[in-house]
Design a protein around this motif. Structure first.
Motif, short mmCIF file in Angstrom:
data_model
loop_
_atom_site.label_atom_id
_atom_site.label_comp_id
_atom_site.label_asym_id
_atom_site.label_seq_id
_atom_site.Cartn_x
_atom_site.Cartn_y
_atom_site.Cartn_z
N LYS A 167 -29.05 -3.12 23.94
CA LYS A 167 -29.72 -3.77 22.81
C LYS A 167 -29.73 -2.78 21.65
CE LYS A 167 -31.18 -7.03 22.35
NZ LYS A 167 -30.64 -8.22 21.74
N LYS A 220 -25.46 -3.70 29.24
CA LYS A 220 -25.63 -4.19 27.87
C LYS A 220 -26.60 -3.28 27.14
CE LYS A 220 -27.96 -7.82 25.26
NZ LYS A 220 -27.94 -9.23 24.96
N HIS A 252 -41.41 -4.83 20.77
CA HIS A 252 -42.17 -5.76 21.62
C HIS A 252 -43.66 -5.45 21.56
CE1 HIS A 252 -38.88 -7.31 24.57
NE2 HIS A 252 -38.39 -7.17 23.37
N ASN A 288 -27.96 -7.65 17.31
CA ASN A 288 -28.77 -8.78 16.84
C ASN A 288 -28.66 -9.02 15.33
OD1 ASN A 288 -31.16 -8.39 19.40
ND2 ASN A 288 -30.19 -10.33 18.93
N HIS A 332 -27.81 -15.47 28.09
CA HIS A 332 -28.82 -14.72 27.31
C HIS A 332 -30.16 -14.70 28.02
CE1 HIS A 332 -32.24 -15.29 24.39
NE2 HIS A 332 -31.73 -14.20 23.88
N SER A 333 -30.99 -13.74 27.67
CA SER A 333 -32.33 -13.68 28.27
C SER A 333 -33.35 -13.19 27.25
CB SER A 333 -32.27 -12.72 29.46
OG SER A 333 -33.48 -12.04 29.65
N ASN A 334 -34.58 -13.66 27.41
CA ASN A 334 -35.76 -13.06 26.77
C ASN A 334 -36.65 -12.55 27.90
OD1 ASN A 334 -35.64 -15.47 24.19
ND2 ASN A 334 -35.66 -13.28 23.83
N PHE A 369 -32.50 -0.74 26.61
CA PHE A 369 -33.21 -0.80 25.33
C PHE A 369 -33.55 0.61 24.85
CE2 PHE A 369 -34.18 -5.20 26.38
CZ PHE A 369 -34.45 -5.81 25.18
N LEU A 398 -35.61 -13.58 16.77
CA LEU A 398 -35.20 -13.07 18.09
C LEU A 398 -35.98 -13.72 19.22
CD1 LEU A 398 -34.48 -9.28 17.58
CD2 LEU A 398 -33.01 -11.27 17.34
N ASN A 433 -25.68 -15.28 20.96
CA ASN A 433 -26.80 -16.16 21.28
C ASN A 433 -27.59 -16.45 20.01
OD1 ASN A 433 -27.75 -13.19 22.13
ND2 ASN A 433 -29.49 -14.26 21.23
N ASP A 454 -25.32 -5.16 21.45
CA ASP A 454 -25.88 -6.33 20.78
C ASP A 454 -26.82 -5.90 19.66
OD1 ASP A 454 -27.10 -8.67 20.00
OD2 ASP A 454 -28.14 -9.04 21.89
N GLU A 494 -21.46 -8.26 20.84
CA GLU A 494 -22.43 -9.37 20.76
C GLU A 494 -23.20 -9.34 19.44
OE1 GLU A 494 -24.85 -9.82 24.28
OE2 GLU A 494 -26.46 -10.81 23.16
N TYR A 517 -29.72 -4.14 31.41
CA TYR A 517 -30.05 -4.44 30.00
C TYR A 517 -30.84 -3.25 29.44
CZ TYR A 517 -31.21 -7.71 26.15
OH TYR A 517 -31.33 -8.35 24.95
N ASN A 548 -36.01 -3.46 18.88
CA ASN A 548 -34.88 -4.31 18.55
C ASN A 548 -34.75 -4.41 17.04
OD1 ASN A 548 -36.75 -6.24 17.66
ND2 ASN A 548 -36.81 -7.26 19.65
N ASP A 594 -42.42 -9.50 16.80
CA ASP A 594 -42.06 -8.08 16.89
C ASP A 594 -42.10 -7.39 15.53
OD1 ASP A 594 -41.38 -9.29 19.27
OD2 ASP A 594 -39.48 -8.23 19.52
N ARG A 639 -45.08 -14.70 19.73
CA ARG A 639 -44.42 -13.40 19.67
C ARG A 639 -44.05 -13.04 18.23
NH1 ARG A 639 -38.55 -11.90 22.45
NH2 ARG A 639 -38.21 -10.05 21.19
O1 GKR Z 1 -36.23 -8.96 23.79
O2 GKR Z 1 -35.94 -7.60 22.15
C1 GKR Z 1 -35.57 -8.51 22.85
C2 GKR Z 1 -34.21 -9.13 22.60
O3 GKR Z 1 -33.69 -8.66 21.40
C3 GKR Z 1 -34.31 -10.62 22.57
O4 GKR Z 1 -35.32 -11.03 21.69
C4 GKR Z 1 -33.03 -11.31 22.19
O5 GKR Z 1 -33.27 -12.69 22.06
O6 GKR Z 1 -32.16 -10.50 24.30
C5 GKR Z 1 -31.95 -11.23 23.21
C6 GKR Z 1 -30.54 -11.17 22.69
O7 GKR Z 1 -29.63 -11.01 23.47
O8 GKR Z 1 -30.33 -11.36 21.49
#
Ligand code: GKR
Ligand code: MG
Length: 424
Positions: A193, A191, A25, A223, A320-322, A149, A97, A269, A221, A246, A147, A20, A406, A404
């Motif tokens: 990332k 979606k 992660h 970020n 949103h999700s983690n 990645f 994040l 988010n 997204d 996003e 989702y 991300n 990253d 966490r």
């Molecule tokens: O898990 O790497 C991730 C995501 O980037 C997460 O940390 C974000 O909070 O999923 C999230 C988002 O939509 O921004």
């Protein structure tokens, strides 16, 4: 009914090397499992962040809740406020994040964590699904999105075997990832990332997805990793391909300028994460879609309040999700099923969960045609597998990760990595 016992258990579960804007992660993601039991023998379950600052707060608040009526949510809020006011948490610098590390959201996170467990207990006591306690279902099936990645094939430092997804760094690999995820779970929207590869490469990936999945709603997204000028140029190339754009830019001011320049619907988010930012956003018209997340928006009832606010101010709502497990997934699904406004499929990291790492009895939950279908079971409708909980707790004790980060993890691959946004 009174609360008799409260058990707070930090756990760690294996996580994939997902990339991300901030980095990558770590090999384990952290969560905390909350188990309540009442003097009448009813239980209530919750799941929230496992980062040290949140865990500290949960452990301080738990003893103050013994003897409380689980219907007394105002009593819970007062006690949570007292704890936040008097506690210095072990928070270091917040990692943007991961809302679990942001001390500004301590009250919302602390209250939300227990509110879900209180509501679960209330619903089990009344013998009804949680969604019905929340006012009734407007939908039985809650849609989630695939989702995607970018990712490396393996962690630099994990002591466990590689995941089955392999590397994803090219459009072809990304399309293959989407095909697998959609075939497995039936998702109807996608979606990506982003904020990882160069913006041109990421736009090429969206084009590849659009041509492989014509008509499927797409989102990207980054970020906050794109400057305003980059986001405007990329917006020109993405216009017509996205259902929403996003968090391309890191600030609300930039998001407002981007919306003015492109007219594209912007979701966030990152820059609207509480009601104060919501108020500022309505003035600046920066974001048109708010991504709710009950874990830091103050629980399920405050998520419903957010939905009403979005309705009032003419905004869209998504979720949103983690990284999370099944208790969170069910809490997300129950509240999403109760909200008339929810007009987009919700995000979830759940497809990335190794099936061996689930904590609920019966193992991983299933998506049906990309949706979680709510049944008639009381409360959240899930129970804990105590053996799995003990194993994941031991994994927490052994893995050594306590918050966490990253960015720090990415420095193991690239020692000069700063994670500073916007990078492009
Ligand atoms: O898990 O790497 C991730 C995501 O980037 C997460 O940390 C974000 O909070 O999923 C999230 C988002 O939509 O921004
Ligand atoms: Mg996002």
């Amino acid at each position: 009914m009174k609360l008799k016992t409260i058990r707070i258990t930090p756990i760690a579960f294996k996580d994939a090397p997902l990339l991300n804007a901030a980095g990558i992660h770590e090999p384990y993601a952290l969560r905390t499992i909350i188990e309540l039991e009442s003097d009448s023998g009813h239980i209530g379950l919750g799941e929230t962040y496992g980062d040290a600052p949140v865990l500290d707060l949960l452990e301080v608040l738990a003893p103050d809740l013994v003897g409380l009526d689980p219907f007394d949510l105002n009593g819970l809020r007062r006690r949570a406020q007292d704890v936040v006011a008097r506690t210095q948490t072990s928070a270091g610098a917040a990692f943007t994040l991961a809302p679990g590390t942001d001390p500004a959201k301590n009250l919302q996170k602390l209250y939300a964590a227990f509110e879900v467990a209180f509501l679960d207990m209330q619903a089990r006591y009344l013998g009804m699904p949680l969604v019905d306690l929340l006012g009734g279902r407007v939908r039985d099936a809650v849609p989630f999105s695939a989702y995607l990645f970018f990712k490396y094939a393996r962690h630099i430092d994990a002591r466990y075997p590689d995941d089955a997804w392999g590397e994803t760094l090219t459009p072809d690999q990304l399309v293959a990832q989407a095909e697998t995820m959609i075939k497995r779970h039936g998702f109807k929207s996608i979606k990506l990332k982003a904020g990882v590869l160069s913006p041109d490469q990421e736009v090429a990936c969206i084009r590849a997805l659009a041509s492989r999945f014509p008509g499927v709603p797409l989102r990207i997204d980054p970020n906050g990793n794109w400057s305003l000028s980059t986001a405007i140029v990329m917006g020109g190339q993405l216009d017509g391909l996205l259902e929403y754009y996003e968090d391309p830019c890191p600030t609300l001011t930039d998001m407002a300028a981007l919306h003015q320049a492109t007219g594209m619907p912007l979701a966030t988010n990152m820059v609207v994460t509480d009601l104060n930012q919501f108020r500022v956003n309505t003035g600046s018209q920066g974001c048109q879609i708010i991504l709710s997340d009950h874990h830091y928006w103050g629980g399920l009832r405050d998520t419903q309040l957010l939905a009403r606010m979005c309705e009032t101010f003419g905004l869209g709502l998504s979720m949103h999700s983690n990284s999370h497990l099944g208790i969170s997934l069910m809490a997300m699904a129950h509240v999403a099923a109760s909200v008339p406004l929810l007009s987009y499929a919700c995000d979830t990291h759940y497809p990335w969960l190794d099936p061996q790492e689930e904590v609920i009895a019966g193992g991983q939950l299933r998506f049906e045609d990309g949706a979680i279908v709510l049944g008639a079971a009381a409360g959240l409708g899930v129970d804990i597998d105590q053996d799995a909980l003990a194993r994941l707790h031991q994994q927490y004790l052994d893995c050594g990760i306590r918050s966490r980060n990253d960015t720090a993890q990415m420095r193991k691959y690239q020692p000069d990595w700063t994670g500073k946004a916007p990078r492009f």
